[in-house]
Design a protein around this motif. Structure first.
Motif, PDB file in Angstrom:
ATOM      1  N   SER A   8      33.979  34.023  42.461  1.00  0.00           N
ATOM      2  CA  SER A   8      34.596  35.347  42.426  1.00  0.00           C
ATOM      3  C   SER A   8      35.883  35.275  41.628  1.00  0.00           C
ATOM      4  N   LYS A   9      36.192  36.387  40.931  1.00  0.00           N
ATOM      5  CA  LYS A   9      37.436  36.466  40.174  1.00  0.00           C
ATOM      6  C   LYS A   9      37.893  37.901  40.082  1.00  0.00           C
ATOM      7  N   ARG A  10      39.153  38.135  40.423  1.00  0.00           N
ATOM      8  CA  ARG A  10      39.690  39.481  40.213  1.00  0.00           C
ATOM      9  C   ARG A  10      40.886  39.433  39.284  1.00  0.00           C
ATOM     10  N   VAL A  15      37.823  43.785  40.275  1.00  0.00           N
ATOM     11  CA  VAL A  15      37.008  42.638  40.678  1.00  0.00           C
ATOM     12  C   VAL A  15      35.999  42.407  39.550  1.00  0.00           C
ATOM     13  N   ARG A  18      31.943  38.889  41.456  1.00  0.00           N
ATOM     14  CA  ARG A  18      31.887  38.937  42.913  1.00  0.00           C
ATOM     15  C   ARG A  18      30.776  38.031  43.427  1.00  0.00           C
ATOM     16  N   ARG A  52      40.208  29.617  36.417  1.00  0.00           N
ATOM     17  CA  ARG A  52      40.014  29.084  37.757  1.00  0.00           C
ATOM     18  C   ARG A  52      39.493  30.197  38.669  1.00  0.00           C
ATOM     19  N   PRO A  53      38.386  29.957  39.360  1.00  0.00           N
ATOM     20  CA  PRO A  53      37.869  31.015  40.236  1.00  0.00           C
ATOM     21  C   PRO A  53      38.797  31.263  41.433  1.00  0.00           C
ATOM     22  N   ASP A  54      38.797  32.495  41.952  1.00  0.00           N
ATOM     23  CA  ASP A  54      39.537  32.785  43.186  1.00  0.00           C
ATOM     24  C   ASP A  54      38.819  32.139  44.364  1.00  0.00           C
ATOM     25  N   THR A  55      37.494  32.227  44.343  1.00  0.00           N
ATOM     26  CA  THR A  55      36.697  31.546  45.366  1.00  0.00           C
ATOM     27  C   THR A  55      35.473  30.946  44.681  1.00  0.00           C
TER      28      THR A  55
END
Ligand code: ADP
Ligand code: MG
Length: 240
Positions: A8-10, A15, A18, A52-55
């Protein structure tokens, strides 16, 4: 082998991606298909370790893009959107420069560069400065550079954008031969025909979410053509 796990990346309120999970196997061409703004480039940038991904995480031949980005990147050849080649270097120098960056010895770099120039039919412009190159010449140079270290996994962001028919054919042939040699090939496109012509596996993405994945036949099942299936999946969003 490339595996995305719940990426996920915002960007601020947007967003972009997802919970994206996908798998691109060795010896297969996998297409990431979605309309403009779907999150394709953002997903690929997380896979090739510049974002870098958020999650979530991505594994490149088992190496984590988040925890071991250098190990992951070493196993990837990347054609980013736009290419980003050096305008003051010739095509040959651009490729050679990357050969050196990837640690190839000078002689080895030179012979690998010559091999790629022949393979991609670049002889006509190989020793001209990249400044002023056509889109097709730029893409071929960027592609040769991406392949110089013989990466096991090849990642391409909208590689056929702006290419003429002959250049598209060359690219298709090249991706096919990489696949046949056992490489993992993952590319993004917003052009349905492009994906159906080339891919063994398709991942359909829209609004940052994976809507379907599988062989073109499986995605098509019950929907007539792949185009009809795609339109049904993305709910009629604008496509080309
Ligand atoms: P695609 O490659 O499928 O066209 P992108 O991954 O480029 O889509 O973009 C997905 C969404 O994220 C879009 O809404 C885009 O505007 C937004 N986005 C992408 N990169 C950035 C960024 N660096 N800053 C802000 N928004 C971004
Ligand atoms: Mg994009």
């Amino acid at each position: 082998m490339i595996e995305a796990q719940h990426l996920s990346k915002r960007f601020g309120a947007v967003v972009a991606v997802r919970e994206v999970s996908l798998r691109a196997a060795d010896g297969r061409i996998t297409g990431l298909l979605g309309p403009n703004g779907a999150g394709k480039s953002t997903t690929l940038r997380m896979l090739y370790t510049v974002l870098r991904p958020d999650t979530g995480d991505a594994l490149i031949d088992g190496y984590s893009a988040v925890r071991t980005p250098l190990e992951a990147a070493r196993r990837l050849g990347v054609l980013a959107q736009g290419g980003g080649i050096y305008p003051n270097l010739t095509a040959r120098e651009n490729i050679l420069y990357f050969a050196r960056l990837h640690g190839l010895a000078r002689a080895q770099g030179r012979s690998r560069t010559a091999e790629l120039i022949a393979l991609l039919e670049m002889e006509q412009f190989a020793d001209r400065r990249a400044k002023g190159f056509s889109q097709g010449e730029r893409i071929k140079t960027a592609l040769a550079r991406a392949l110089v270290h013989r990466p096991r996994n090849v990642l391409l962001d909208e590689p056929t954008n702006g290419l003429d028919v002959m250049a598209v054919r060359t690219l298709r042939r090249l991706l096919g031969s990489l696949r046949d040699a056992g490489h993992c090939v993952l590319f993004s496109s917003h052009v349905m025909q492009e994906v159906s012509a080339l891919c063994d596996e398709v991942v359909v993405i829209a609004a940052g979410t994976v809507l379907a994945s599988g062989t073109p036949e499986a995605i098509r099942a019950g929907s007539g053509t792949l185009e009809e299936a795609f339109v049904r999946l993305i709910g009629g969003a604008e496509i080309s």
